[in-house]
Design a protein around this motif. Sequence first.
Motif, PDB file in Angstrom:
ATOM      1  N   LYS A  12      15.870 -14.547  -5.451  1.00 26.76           N
ATOM      2  CA  LYS A  12      16.164 -13.386  -4.602  1.00 26.76           C
ATOM      3  C   LYS A  12      16.311 -13.758  -3.127  1.00 26.76           C
ATOM      4  CE  LYS A  12      14.195  -9.732  -7.475  1.00 26.76           C
ATOM      5  NZ  LYS A  12      14.042 -10.542  -8.689  1.00 26.76           N
ATOM      6  N   LYS A  13      15.682 -14.843  -2.720  1.00 32.79           N
ATOM      7  CA  LYS A  13      15.779 -15.275  -1.326  1.00 32.79           C
ATOM      8  C   LYS A  13      16.934 -16.242  -1.093  1.00 32.79           C
ATOM      9  CE  LYS A  13      10.897 -14.582  -0.345  1.00 32.79           C
ATOM     10  NZ  LYS A  13       9.634 -15.188   0.142  1.00 32.79           N
ATOM     11  N   ARG A  14      17.694 -16.512  -2.147  1.00 29.36           N
ATOM     12  CA  ARG A  14      18.880 -17.366  -2.048  1.00 29.36           C
ATOM     13  C   ARG A  14      18.547 -18.680  -1.339  1.00 29.36           C
ATOM     14  NH1 ARG A  14      23.563 -14.382   0.682  1.00 29.36           N
ATOM     15  NH2 ARG A  14      24.740 -16.144  -0.211  1.00 29.36           N
ATOM     16  N   THR A  20      11.962 -12.005   8.838  1.00 25.08           N
ATOM     17  CA  THR A  20      12.453 -11.205   7.724  1.00 25.08           C
ATOM     18  C   THR A  20      12.971  -9.857   8.223  1.00 25.08           C
ATOM     19  OG1 THR A  20      10.327 -10.142   7.264  1.00 25.08           O
ATOM     20  CG2 THR A  20      10.740 -12.264   6.199  1.00 25.08           C
ATOM     21  N   ALA A  21      13.736  -9.195   7.361  1.00 20.60           N
ATOM     22  CA  ALA A  21      14.328  -7.911   7.730  1.00 20.60           C
ATOM     23  C   ALA A  21      13.345  -6.753   7.580  1.00 20.60           C
ATOM     24  CB  ALA A  21      15.573  -7.648   6.885  1.00 20.60           C
ATOM     25  N   THR A  22      12.298  -6.935   6.777  1.00 17.56           N
ATOM     26  CA  THR A  22      11.350  -5.838   6.532  1.00 17.56           C
ATOM     27  C   THR A  22       9.915  -6.321   6.747  1.00 17.56           C
ATOM     28  OG1 THR A  22      11.035  -6.304   4.170  1.00 17.56           O
ATOM     29  CG2 THR A  22      12.920  -4.911   4.791  1.00 17.56           C
ATOM     30  N   GLU A  48       8.416  -7.920   3.465  1.00 20.20           N
ATOM     31  CA  GLU A  48       8.763  -9.315   3.199  1.00 20.20           C
ATOM     32  C   GLU A  48       7.944 -10.263   4.065  1.00 20.20           C
ATOM     33  OE1 GLU A  48      13.357  -9.652   1.969  1.00 20.20           O
ATOM     34  OE2 GLU A  48      13.033  -8.603   3.871  1.00 20.20           O
ATOM     35  N   LYS A  55      21.465 -15.630  10.385  1.00 23.12           N
ATOM     36  CA  LYS A  55      21.135 -15.108   9.057  1.00 23.12           C
ATOM     37  C   LYS A  55      21.430 -16.186   8.025  1.00 23.12           C
ATOM     38  CE  LYS A  55      21.780 -11.059   6.096  1.00 23.12           C
ATOM     39  NZ  LYS A  55      21.923 -11.769   4.814  1.00 23.12           N
ATOM     40  N   GLY A  84      20.952 -16.464   4.059  1.00 25.48           N
ATOM     41  CA  GLY A  84      20.514 -15.763   2.855  1.00 25.48           C
ATOM     42  C   GLY A  84      19.795 -14.495   3.254  1.00 25.48           C
ATOM     43  N   ARG A  85      18.572 -14.312   2.778  1.00 23.19           N
ATOM     44  CA  ARG A  85      17.793 -13.124   3.140  1.00 23.19           C
ATOM     45  C   ARG A  85      16.857 -13.382   4.307  1.00 23.19           C
ATOM     46  NH1 ARG A  85      15.041 -10.462  -1.962  1.00 23.19           N
ATOM     47  NH2 ARG A  85      14.409  -9.030  -0.322  1.00 23.19           N
ATOM     48  N   VAL A  86      16.901 -14.587   4.834  1.00 24.62           N
ATOM     49  CA  VAL A  86      16.015 -14.970   5.927  1.00 24.62           C
ATOM     50  C   VAL A  86      16.804 -15.050   7.224  1.00 24.62           C
ATOM     51  CG1 VAL A  86      14.558 -16.840   6.799  1.00 24.62           C
ATOM     52  CG2 VAL A  86      14.461 -16.219   4.396  1.00 24.62           C
TER      53      VAL A  86
END
Length: 208
Positions: free
Chosen positions: A86-88, A149-151, A154, A185, A187-189
């Motif tokens: 999920k974190k690519r 992180t975006a949230t 996380e 940016k 991936g998700r990080v």
Amino acid sequence: MDAGYCESCGFFEDRCGCGRGRVLIKGRDRVRISKFLSGLLRHYPDRFGIELDRRGYARLEDVLDILKERYGIGEVELRAIVELDKKRRFEISDGKIRARYGHSVDVDVGWTEDKCIPEKLYHATSPENLASIMKSGLLPMRRREVHMTATPEEAIEVGMRHSNTPVLMEIDTRRMAERGIDVRKKGRVFTADHVPPDCLRVVGWKKT
């Protein structure tokens, strides 16, 4: 969660949509192998005789040899780990594999600045680090970049790896841009070379 493959559904987690897929890796083994792969491709390739090119890629064949010896898995299991992450964190291309971010070894993964950076990002750390951070800002330490992180959720999840009561900090990316500090940016990080103290605000912590 378990990871599997189905000819109809492709790679799946836990259960296949059509019910005909087969589990490739149990959840606990998937976590163990993912952690090892992160360390191998980010921090200590030399320890296992792995050579990374300038972009951080290793030969897929070489990595598979190590994974087969240590964990008894092959290419399809490795691809399940990569595809379902999920974190690519990983990328396979042209017979090579790399970690997409988080390196402590000297590589250039070739990321460019993303123009859709949220105005607020988050980072969580151990309470004992707070005084130093509020004085000097967030520094990469053993990594080559600061990770955000975006949230808040996380960030807390990451912070809980190091402390039962991580301090949650909010990061003002607009102020960072005004200071000429790029946020990228991956991936998700999200990453940056440094986050100054005046771009940070403590917003809470996770209690036991």
